[in-house]
Scaffold this active site. Structure first.
Site, PDB file in Angstrom:
ATOM      1  N   GLY A  15      45.694  21.766  90.858  1.00  0.00           N
ATOM      2  CA  GLY A  15      47.054  21.470  91.316  1.00  0.00           C
ATOM      3  C   GLY A  15      47.661  20.330  90.511  1.00  0.00           C
ATOM      4  N   VAL A  27      46.431   9.170  76.985  1.00  0.00           N
ATOM      5  CA  VAL A  27      45.335   9.722  76.164  1.00  0.00           C
ATOM      6  C   VAL A  27      45.832   9.915  74.728  1.00  0.00           C
ATOM      7  CG1 VAL A  27      43.888  11.768  75.791  1.00  0.00           C
ATOM      8  CG2 VAL A  27      44.125  10.821  78.109  1.00  0.00           C
ATOM      9  N   ARG A  29      48.365   8.475  73.179  1.00  0.00           N
ATOM     10  CA  ARG A  29      48.665   7.196  72.514  1.00  0.00           C
ATOM     11  C   ARG A  29      47.368   6.440  72.176  1.00  0.00           C
ATOM     12  NH1 ARG A  29      54.463   5.934  73.860  1.00  0.00           N
ATOM     13  NH2 ARG A  29      55.352   7.834  72.962  1.00  0.00           N
ATOM     14  N   ARG A  76      44.428  27.601  87.679  1.00  0.00           N
ATOM     15  CA  ARG A  76      43.075  27.639  88.237  1.00  0.00           C
ATOM     16  C   ARG A  76      42.434  28.880  87.610  1.00  0.00           C
ATOM     17  NH1 ARG A  76      43.752  23.874  92.673  1.00  0.00           N
ATOM     18  NH2 ARG A  76      45.704  24.126  93.752  1.00  0.00           N
ATOM     19  N   ASP A 107      38.281  18.230  91.953  1.00  0.00           N
ATOM     20  CA  ASP A 107      36.936  18.791  92.102  1.00  0.00           C
ATOM     21  C   ASP A 107      36.616  19.983  91.211  1.00  0.00           C
ATOM     22  OD1 ASP A 107      35.491  17.358  93.814  1.00  0.00           O
ATOM     23  OD2 ASP A 107      35.727  18.674  95.553  1.00  0.00           O
ATOM     24  N   THR A 130      44.972  14.306  91.428  1.00  0.00           N
ATOM     25  CA  THR A 130      45.256  15.178  92.578  1.00  0.00           C
ATOM     26  C   THR A 130      45.925  14.337  93.657  1.00  0.00           C
ATOM     27  OG1 THR A 130      44.263  16.308  94.498  1.00  0.00           O
ATOM     28  CG2 THR A 130      42.812  14.848  93.294  1.00  0.00           C
ATOM     29  N   ASP A 132      45.476  14.667  96.708  1.00  0.00           N
ATOM     30  CA  ASP A 132      44.652  14.626  97.927  1.00  0.00           C
ATOM     31  C   ASP A 132      43.812  13.353  98.085  1.00  0.00           C
ATOM     32  OD1 ASP A 132      45.604  17.174  98.349  1.00  0.00           O
ATOM     33  OD2 ASP A 132      43.833  18.167  97.520  1.00  0.00           O
ATOM     34  N   ASP A 134      40.809  12.929  97.246  1.00  0.00           N
ATOM     35  CA  ASP A 134      39.518  13.336  97.820  1.00  0.00           C
ATOM     36  C   ASP A 134      38.387  13.315  96.801  1.00  0.00           C
ATOM     37  OD1 ASP A 134      40.514  15.392  96.297  1.00  0.00           O
ATOM     38  OD2 ASP A 134      39.976  16.982  97.691  1.00  0.00           O
ATOM     39  N   ARG A 176      44.282  19.439 101.613  1.00  0.00           N
ATOM     40  CA  ARG A 176      43.169  20.405 101.623  1.00  0.00           C
ATOM     41  C   ARG A 176      42.227  20.083 102.779  1.00  0.00           C
ATOM     42  NH1 ARG A 176      42.051  23.945  97.426  1.00  0.00           N
ATOM     43  NH2 ARG A 176      43.197  22.734  95.935  1.00  0.00           N
ATOM     44  N   GLN A 260      55.551  17.880  98.249  1.00  0.00           N
ATOM     45  CA  GLN A 260      54.670  16.698  98.204  1.00  0.00           C
ATOM     46  C   GLN A 260      54.034  16.512  96.830  1.00  0.00           C
ATOM     47  OE1 GLN A 260      52.171  16.682 102.127  1.00  0.00           O
ATOM     48  NE2 GLN A 260      53.005  18.714 101.842  1.00  0.00           N
TER      49      GLN A 260
HETATM   50  O1  F6P Z   1      44.788  19.911  95.696  1.00  0.00           O
HETATM   51  C1  F6P Z   1      46.154  19.727  95.780  1.00  0.00           C
HETATM   52  C2  F6P Z   1      46.783  20.686  96.768  1.00  0.00           C
HETATM   53  O2  F6P Z   1      48.170  20.467  96.799  1.00  0.00           O
HETATM   54  C3  F6P Z   1      46.188  20.654  98.176  1.00  0.00           C
HETATM   55  O3  F6P Z   1      46.678  19.592  98.945  1.00  0.00           O
HETATM   56  C4  F6P Z   1      46.574  22.008  98.687  1.00  0.00           C
HETATM   57  O4  F6P Z   1      45.663  22.444  99.672  1.00  0.00           O
HETATM   58  C5  F6P Z   1      46.459  22.878  97.462  1.00  0.00           C
HETATM   59  O5  F6P Z   1      46.546  22.025  96.339  1.00  0.00           O
HETATM   60  C6  F6P Z   1      47.513  23.945  97.352  1.00  0.00           C
HETATM   61  O6  F6P Z   1      47.230  24.689  96.228  1.00  0.00           O
HETATM   62  P1  F6P Z   1      48.236  25.766  95.592  1.00  0.00           P
HETATM   63  O7  F6P Z   1      49.356  25.027  94.957  1.00  0.00           O
HETATM   64  O8  F6P Z   1      47.380  26.487  94.609  1.00  0.00           O
HETATM   65  O9  F6P Z   1      48.708  26.610  96.735  1.00  0.00           O
END
Ligand code: F6P
Length: 328
Positions: A15, A27, A29, A76, A107, A130, A132, A134, A176, A260
Site C-alpha cells: 500500500g 535514496v 540524492r 502487490r 510486511d 505504511t 499502519d 505495524d 489492517r 487515509q
Molecule cells: O497496509 C495499508 C492499508 O491501507 C491497510 O490499512 C488496509 O487494510 C490495506 O492497506 C488496504 O489495502 P488495499 O489498498 O489493497 O485495499
C-alpha cells in the site's frame, strides 16, 4: 558482497503511504552524494520481474518531497511469491548491473526482500513505509503520522454533524490488524470509545460506556473502530446491533477508507523518510544487508528483516489508560 556497489535499485511495494516520495528522493540524492547510480523500479516487485527500470538522477526527484503516493508506483505482486518470478527478477538486476536493492513498504515487501536474500544472496535493505505503523523495529513507519493527522481532521468534521444532530457515529479507520491508527486518533479526536483488535473490550463494555455517556448528558458520541471484524461484527453490523437494542440512538456509520492513505506528507514524515532513505544507502555501502532501517527513541536503528516481519509492535498500555481516563 565483495565487489564495491556501483548501482542500487529502488522500489516501493504494498500500500502506498505519504512520505514514500520523500524516501525515494532521499535514496536517489544519497546515491548522487556517494557517486553511485540509482535505478528506479516501477510497480514494485512486478516491475522487478518485468525489468521496468529507469535510471534516476537527482533531478528526477525534484519537487516530490511534498507529494503523496509514490512516483515509482506500487503493486502487490503474486508472481514474486513464486521461485520462478524471483529468479526472473534476479536475472534482470544482474543484467542491469545492479548490486543491491532498497525496498520501501511493509510486511509483505520485507518478506519478499528476505526471500530474495536467502535465494540469491542479493543485498537488500528495507525502509518501513505504511500508514499502519505495524512494523517491529521502528517507533514510526513512514506515512503513519500523516494518516493520523488526516483521520483526526476528518473526525473533527464528523463531530460537527454528530453534535448538531445528537448522533452516535461509528467511524471505521484503517490499520489492517493493528489498532495504532484507531487508538491515537481516538485519543486525538476525543472519541468516547475506541475499538482495537489488540484489546477486545466486548459488547457489554461498549454498551456500558455508551450508557454512561448518555446518563452524564452526552447527546452525541464518536466510536472509532479499527477496520476488519470487531467483537465478531463488521462496523455496519455493530451499528445495526446497537440500533436494535437502543432504538433511541440516531446512529450513522462512516468508513474513512483510502482517503487515509493520500495527501501531502506531514513534516514529520518527510524528515523521517529523508533520514531512513539516507540510512538505507549508507547501510548498503557499509555492506550491511538483510536489515530494515527504523527510528527508535529518535535514533536510526537497524533491525533484521526477519525480526521486523515476525515480531509485533506492542500497543502502548499508557495510551490505553489515557484513552480510558479521558473518555469519561
Ligand atoms: O497496509 C495499508 C492499508 O491501507 C491497510 O490499512 C488496509 O487494510 C490495506 O492497506 C488496504 O489495502 P488495499 O489498498 O489493497 O485495499
Amino acid at each position: 558482497m565483495n565487489e564495491p556497489i556501483k548501482k542500487i535499485a529502488l522500489l516501493t511495494s504494498g500500500g502506498d503511504a505519504p512520505g514514500m516520495n520523500a524516501a525515494i528522493r532521499a535514496v536517489v540524492r544519497a546515491c548522487t552524494y556517494y557517486r553511485i547510480e540509482c535505478v528506479g523500479v516501477y510497480r514494485g516487485y512486478e516491475g522487478l520481474i518485468e525489468g521496468d527500470f529507469e535510471v534516476l538522477s537527482g533531478r528526477h526527484v525534484s519537487n516530490i518531497i511534498n507529494k503523496g503516493g509514490t512516483i515509482l508506483k506500487s503493486a502487490r505482486s503474486m508472481e514474486f511469491k513464486t521461485v520462478e518470478g524471483r529468479a526472473k527478477a534476479y536475472e534482470n538486476l544482474i543484467e542491469a548491473g545492479v548490486g543491491a536493492l532498497v525496498v520501501i513498504g511493509g510486511d509483505g515487501t520485507f518478506t519478499g526482500g528476505l526471500k530474495f536474500i536467502q535465494e540469491f544472496n542479493f543485498p537488500v535493505v528495507g525502509i518501513p513505509g505504511t500508514i499502519d505503523n505495524d512494523i517491529y523495529g521502528t517507533d514510526f513507519t513512514i506515512g503513519y503520522d500523516t494518516a493520523l493527522n488526516t483521520v483526526v481532521e476528518v473526525i473533527d468534521k464528523i463531530r460537527d454533524t454528530a453534535g448538531s444532530h445528537n448522533r452516535l457515529f461509528f467511524i471505521e479507520v484503517m490499520g489492517r490488524d493493528a489498532g495504532f491508527i484507531a487508538l491515537n486518533t481516538g485519543i486525538g479526536s476525543g472519541a468516547e470509545e475506541i475499538l482495537i483488535p489488540e484489546k477486545d473490550i466486548g459488547l457489554d463494555k461498549l454498551e456500558e460506556s455508551l450508557a454512561k455517556g448518555r446518563d452524564k448528558g452526552k447527546t452525541s458520541s464518536i466510536v472509532v473502530v479499527t477496520e476488519g471484524e470487531k467483537i465478531g461484527k463488521s462496523v455496519f453490523e455493530l451499528g445495526d446491533y446497537i440500533k436494535e437494542k437502543y432504538p433511541a440512538y440516531d446512529i450513522r456509520v462512516s468508513v474513512l477508507g483510502h482517503m487515509q492513505r493520500g495527501g501531502s506528507p506531514s513534516c514529520f514524515d518527510r524528515v523521517l523518510a529523508s533520514r531512513l532513505g539516507v540510512a538505507a544507502v549508507e547501510c548498503l555501502l557499509d555492506r550491511v544487508s538483510g536489515v530494515m532501517v527504523g527510528v527508535i527513541n529518535n535514533e536510526v536503528i537497524l533491525t533484521g528483516l526477519n525480526k521486523a516481519i515476525k515480531l509485533n509492535n506492542e500497543i502502548d498500555k499508557e495510551l490505553l489508560r489515557v484513552a480510558e481516563i479521558t473518555s469519561v
